[in-house]
Scaffold this motif. Sequence first.
Motif, PDB file in Angstrom:
ATOM      1  N   VAL A 164       0.838  -1.198   0.000  1.00  0.00           N
ATOM      2  CA  VAL A 164       0.000   0.000   0.000  1.00  0.00           C
ATOM      3  C   VAL A 164       0.875   1.251   0.000  1.00  0.00           C
ATOM      4  N   LEU A 166       1.252   4.963   1.274  1.00  0.00           N
ATOM      5  CA  LEU A 166       0.737   5.754   2.383  1.00  0.00           C
ATOM      6  C   LEU A 166       1.463   7.096   2.446  1.00  0.00           C
ATOM      7  N   THR A 194      -3.940   7.802   7.693  1.00  0.00           N
ATOM      8  CA  THR A 194      -3.048   6.642   7.611  1.00  0.00           C
ATOM      9  C   THR A 194      -3.756   5.379   8.084  1.00  0.00           C
ATOM     10  N   THR A 196      -7.043   4.772   8.137  1.00  0.00           N
ATOM     11  CA  THR A 196      -8.082   4.398   7.173  1.00  0.00           C
ATOM     12  C   THR A 196      -7.475   3.726   5.949  1.00  0.00           C
ATOM     13  N   SER A 197      -6.399   4.291   5.423  1.00  0.00           N
ATOM     14  CA  SER A 197      -5.753   3.716   4.240  1.00  0.00           C
ATOM     15  C   SER A 197      -5.200   2.331   4.526  1.00  0.00           C
ATOM     16  N   ARG A 200      -8.141  -0.170   4.959  1.00  0.00           N
ATOM     17  CA  ARG A 200      -8.761  -0.474   3.673  1.00  0.00           C
ATOM     18  C   ARG A 200      -7.899  -1.450   2.887  1.00  0.00           C
TER      19      ARG A 200
END
Length: 339
Positions: A164, A166, A194, A196-197, A200
Motif C-alpha cells: 500500500v 501511504l 493513515t 483508514t488507508s 482499507r
Amino acid sequence: MDADVDGGVDGDVDVLAEVLGGVRARGALFRQLLMSPPWSLRFATGAPLTLSTMLRGAAWVLPAAGAPVRVRERDVVITRGPAPYTVADDPATRPRYLVTDADYCARADGTDAGDEVERRLRTCDMGPGGAALLLAGAVERRGEIGDRLLAALPGVLVVAAADVRLPALDLLAEEVTRDGPGQQAVLDRLLDLTLTSALRAWFGRAGADRPDWYAAGDDPVVGRALRLLHADPARPWTLAELAAGAGVSRAALGRRFTARVGEPPMRYLTGHRIALAADLLRDTDATVGAIARRVGYANAFALSVAFKRRHGVAPSAHRAGHEIPAAGPAAGVSRRGGS
C-alpha cells in the motif's frame, strides 16, 4: 440523509466509513522513539488502537496473546488494545522501557529514566546512534459504532510497505517533530488518514478474512440493503419495504442477508439503532426523547425498553456512566467536545 427506496440512496452510505468514524484520533498520543540494540519497549497505554511503523530498522511485536509478529521497515502495524504488548529488536530481549499514556520515556519498572533518555518534542532518544526509529500514535475509541471495527481486528495486524502507498505516513513523520499552530489537529487528521488507508488495504487484500458487515457490501442485494439502513436508520423500515428497495422478495432478502451478515435485517437494524443511541448518549446532551426519534423510536419509553433489553441498563444510566465534556454550540442533536 434520506434513503429513497425508489430513487436510490442519497450519498451512497459507506458502512466502512461509518464504522471508522467511531474510532477517530482526537488528542492522540504521538512519539518517536530512537533506540540502539538490544532494545525493547513495553506498551501499556490502554489505547484501543495504536498505529506504529519502523521508520528505520525492523522489529518484532509481541502481543499479549499469540506468537511474535515480524515487522519490517515502513510496514504499518495496528495493535488492538487495551492489553499491553511489547515491541523489540528480538523476541528474547527483555523490556527496558515502559510506554504509558503519561510517560513514553520511563524505565520498565515505571521509574523516571532520568539522564539516560534524551527528551525532545514528542521524541525519546534511548540510546547513542539511534539505529532504530519507531513512530507510534494511539487512537481513542469514540463509541459503540467503533466497537464493530475493533471486534473485527486481530490483536496485531501488519500492512506490508509493499502492499500500500501511504503518503500521509511521510507527512506524519515530518509533522510529529514540529510545533506549529494547530499541530495536534494536523497530527490527528494524518493519523486518521493513515489508519483508514491501512485498514482499507488490509480488508481488501486477497484471501482476507473480512468481517461479515464488510464482506456483505460486495453483495449487490445485501450491500444495497445495508446502505439503505445506514442512510436512514430512523425510517420505520419493514422487511417488505427494505426488500423492495433491494429488488428482491422478503424471503430472498431474509435468507441472503442472514447468510452474509450473520443476523436477519430487522435484528441488524435494531442493533445499529441501539449503538447509535449509545454513542449519542455518550457524546451529546440531547434528551433521551430526541435521541429516540433520531434513531427510529417513537419516544423515550420505546428506546428505553429496547436499550435495556440489549445493555441491561436504561439510557439514563448508560449516560451517567460516561463523562461528557462541556457543551458546544447546539445544532439539532448537539455534539460535545469537538469532532
